[in-house]
Design a protein around this motif. Structure first.
Motif, PDB file in Angstrom:
ATOM      1  N   THR A   1     -45.371   1.488  72.857  1.00 22.79           N
ATOM      2  CA  THR A   1     -45.496   3.528  72.982  1.00 22.79           C
ATOM      3  C   THR A   1     -44.077   3.115  74.520  1.00 22.79           C
ATOM      4  O   THR A   1     -43.291   3.596  74.306  1.00 22.79           O
ATOM      5  N   PHE A   2     -43.678   2.062  74.935  1.00 27.09           N
ATOM      6  CA  PHE A   2     -43.203   1.538  76.045  1.00 27.09           C
ATOM      7  C   PHE A   2     -42.175   1.174  75.687  1.00 27.09           C
ATOM      8  O   PHE A   2     -40.805   1.682  76.739  1.00 27.09           O
TER       9      PHE A   2
ATOM     10  N   ILE B   1     -43.542   8.991  78.972  1.00 24.31           N
ATOM     11  CA  ILE B   1     -42.865   8.006  78.959  1.00 24.31           C
ATOM     12  C   ILE B   1     -41.127   7.981  79.214  1.00 24.31           C
ATOM     13  O   ILE B   1     -40.615   6.855  79.174  1.00 24.31           O
ATOM     14  N   PHE B   2     -41.017   8.691  79.345  1.00 19.45           N
ATOM     15  CA  PHE B   2     -39.808   9.327  79.526  1.00 19.45           C
ATOM     16  C   PHE B   2     -38.353   9.693  79.030  1.00 19.45           C
ATOM     17  O   PHE B   2     -37.553   8.889  79.270  1.00 19.45           O
ATOM     18  N   TYR B   3     -38.590   9.545  77.637  1.00 11.84           N
ATOM     19  CA  TYR B   3     -38.265  10.175  76.201  1.00 11.84           C
ATOM     20  C   TYR B   3     -37.249  10.840  76.228  1.00 11.84           C
ATOM     21  O   TYR B   3     -36.030  10.842  76.136  1.00 11.84           O
ATOM     22  N   GLU B   4     -37.097  11.941  77.199  1.00  9.21           N
ATOM     23  CA  GLU B   4     -36.879  12.976  77.538  1.00  9.21           C
ATOM     24  C   GLU B   4     -34.963  13.210  78.298  1.00  9.21           C
ATOM     25  O   GLU B   4     -34.482  13.793  78.530  1.00  9.21           O
ATOM     26  N   SER B   5     -35.080  11.811  79.295  1.00 10.79           N
ATOM     27  CA  SER B   5     -34.251  11.858  79.828  1.00 10.79           C
ATOM     28  C   SER B   5     -33.285  10.472  79.485  1.00 10.79           C
ATOM     29  O   SER B   5     -32.818  10.368  80.308  1.00 10.79           O
TER      30      SER B   5
ATOM     31  N   ALA C   1     -48.782  -0.281  86.075  1.00 11.76           N
ATOM     32  CA  ALA C   1     -48.122  -0.533  87.307  1.00 11.76           C
ATOM     33  C   ALA C   1     -46.613  -1.428  86.578  1.00 11.76           C
ATOM     34  O   ALA C   1     -45.885  -0.400  87.796  1.00 11.76           O
ATOM     35  N   VAL C   2     -46.177  -1.538  85.926  1.00 10.75           N
ATOM     36  CA  VAL C   2     -44.644  -1.982  85.726  1.00 10.75           C
ATOM     37  C   VAL C   2     -44.256  -0.628  85.488  1.00 10.75           C
ATOM     38  O   VAL C   2     -43.552  -0.357  86.297  1.00 10.75           O
ATOM     39  N   THR C   3     -44.710   0.288  84.443  1.00 15.01           N
ATOM     40  CA  THR C   3     -44.318   1.410  84.195  1.00 15.01           C
ATOM     41  C   THR C   3     -43.925   1.934  85.052  1.00 15.01           C
ATOM     42  O   THR C   3     -43.089   3.117  85.428  1.00 15.01           O
TER      43      THR C   3
ATOM     44  N   ARG D   1     -31.409   1.790  81.760  1.00 15.39           N
ATOM     45  CA  ARG D   1     -31.072   0.084  81.896  1.00 15.39           C
ATOM     46  C   ARG D   1     -32.621  -0.334  81.924  1.00 15.39           C
ATOM     47  O   ARG D   1     -32.994  -1.209  82.289  1.00 15.39           O
ATOM     48  N   VAL D   2     -33.245   0.121  83.919  1.00 11.80           N
ATOM     49  CA  VAL D   2     -33.979   0.405  84.217  1.00 11.80           C
ATOM     50  C   VAL D   2     -35.741   0.358  82.946  1.00 11.80           C
ATOM     51  O   VAL D   2     -36.185  -0.270  82.706  1.00 11.80           O
ATOM     52  N   LEU D   3     -35.757   1.454  82.426  1.00 12.54           N
ATOM     53  CA  LEU D   3     -36.472   1.981  81.638  1.00 12.54           C
ATOM     54  C   LEU D   3     -36.358   1.284  80.535  1.00 12.54           C
ATOM     55  O   LEU D   3     -37.486   0.608  79.463  1.00 12.54           O
ATOM     56  N   GLU D   4     -35.549   0.470  79.657  1.00 16.31           N
ATOM     57  CA  GLU D   4     -35.497  -0.493  78.947  1.00 16.31           C
ATOM     58  C   GLU D   4     -35.684  -2.140  78.948  1.00 16.31           C
ATOM     59  O   GLU D   4     -36.453  -2.697  78.048  1.00 16.31           O
ATOM     60  N   LEU D   5     -36.172  -2.467  80.800  1.00 18.29           N
ATOM     61  CA  LEU D   5     -36.575  -3.337  80.661  1.00 18.29           C
ATOM     62  C   LEU D   5     -37.740  -3.663  80.953  1.00 18.29           C
ATOM     63  O   LEU D   5     -38.826  -4.127  81.342  1.00 18.29           O
ATOM     64  N   CYS D   6     -38.627  -2.291  80.871  1.00  9.16           N
ATOM     65  CA  CYS D   6     -40.191  -1.869  81.825  1.00  9.16           C
ATOM     66  C   CYS D   6     -41.237  -2.705  80.567  1.00  9.16           C
ATOM     67  O   CYS D   6     -42.169  -3.278  81.029  1.00  9.16           O
TER      68      CYS D   6
END
Length: 355
Positions: free
Chosen positions: A213-214, A329-333, A52-54, A71-76
């Protein structure tokens, strides 16, 4: 304490008590499953909260510029961990509230709830149990958080060390060549054994604690790319010199393949079969790869065509899973800012993550 509403049914009171106890037991089952016995999978609450959060974080990140997105991805991951704790506490108090409603006629009203949970009513013993449960839950969560931090540190220490030698899959042959030039097959075997241990630890910890993983990488090289680099080095050794290859070369490949496939399965990543795996190696011909390895001293026990077939057969079992996980998990961006040093221009202030 407020009195029962007229016509209140004893059946509804019993039902409230039963539902409350069931909710409390379910919450504690989740806590124990997540903290004490994660084993090969985490609890449903941990997975649902994380998803839900990610999902919300990724939807928001897609609409932000590069810096804000990072910044958002680091807080997930941190937000998912603390949201899970909040869900435990909320469900626990809801369970005790249902029990209080059934036993003492407490209504979902701030005054009634305050009387019970401040132990100013006949439900003082129940309130004490609720506060004790919450204190134990917070202690369990603290232990859980420390384990996650420790596992993250173990993952990143290895990646940081490898980043000094390689940051892209084509660097795998350079890493292998460096060890082959030393002339010590045993030293290479020790290195493969260490990598196999790291991959086994990453696989078990990331399945037991999926929030890992995230968790964003601490440096320019992410753990997925590091896994592919070390496995490419082992696969190249097996493909070119199967008889000379150290025993732990095969261990690295088997352990790493199992690791990536387990993590991908937990994330719901589906990889379609492919004859060729070029993820990250599109610009490097196998002939150049083999020439570098053999030139460094790796025995040439197979011809180039056969070695390439074997290398691809090994690589397509793990590299596509790494790419699939990275996309999920959005690493590619991702982008990471370089430290403000010594005259790096504005155009170079953002260094892309090597994943």
């Amino acid at each position: 304490m407020r009195s029962y509403p007229e016509g209140a049914s004893a059946v509804s009171d019993v039902l409230a008590v039963v539902l409350g106890i069931a909710l409390i037991l379910t919450v504690w089952s989740s806590v124990l499953r997540t903290v004490m016995t994660p084993q090969t999978r985490s609890s449903r609450v941990a997975l649902w909260t994380l998803r839900a959060v990610t999902t919300a974080g990724h939807l928001l990140a897609r609409r932000l510029p590069r810096t804000g997105r990072q910044r958002v991805l680091e807080l997930c991951a941190p937000a998912a961990v603390f949201s899970m704790a909040a869900a435990w506490l909320a469900a626990s108090f809801a369970g005790f509230g249902l029990v209080a409603a059934g036993l003492y006629g407490v209504r979902p009203h701030p005054d009634d709830l305050a009387e019970v949970f401040l132990m100013r009513s006949p439900g003082a013993a129940l309130a004490a149990a609720a506060w004790l449960s919450s204190a134990l839950m917070l202690a369990a969560f603290t232990a859980h958080l420390l384990r996650i931090i420790d596992a993250f540190g173990r993952r990143e220490r290895f990646v940081a060390r490898l980043a000094g030698q390689a940051i892209r899959p084509p660097d795998a042959e350079a890493v292998l060549a460096g060890y082959v030039r030393s002339g010590s097959r045993d030293h290479l075997d020790d290195l493969f054994a260490e990598w196999a241990g790291w991959l086994a630890d990453v696989g078990s910890s990331h399945v037991a604690y999926p929030v890992l993983t995230f968790q964003r990488p601490a440096g320019r090289l992410c753990w997925l790319k590091a896994a592919v680099i070390v496995m490419d080095a082992a696969a190249l050794t097996e493909a070119v010199a199967p008889d000379w290859a150290p025993p732990h070369a095969r261990t690295v490949l088997d352990t790493g393949t199992h690791c990536l496939q387990r993590v991908a399965a937990q994330l719901g990543v589906v990889v379609h079969p492919a004859v060729v795996s070029l993820q990250g190696r599109e610009e490097r011909a196998f002939a150049d790869t083999m020439r570098l390895a053999v030139g460094a001293g790796l025995p040439r026990e197979r011809d180039e065509r056969t070695a390439e077939i074997v290398f691809q057969d090994l690589r397509r079992r793990y590299a596509p899973y790494s790419t699939g996980i990275a996309a999920r998990i959005f690493y590619e961006s991702d982008t990471y800012e370089s430290p403000p040093d010594d005259g790096v221009g504005a155009a170079e202030s953002d260094t892309p993550l090597a994943c």
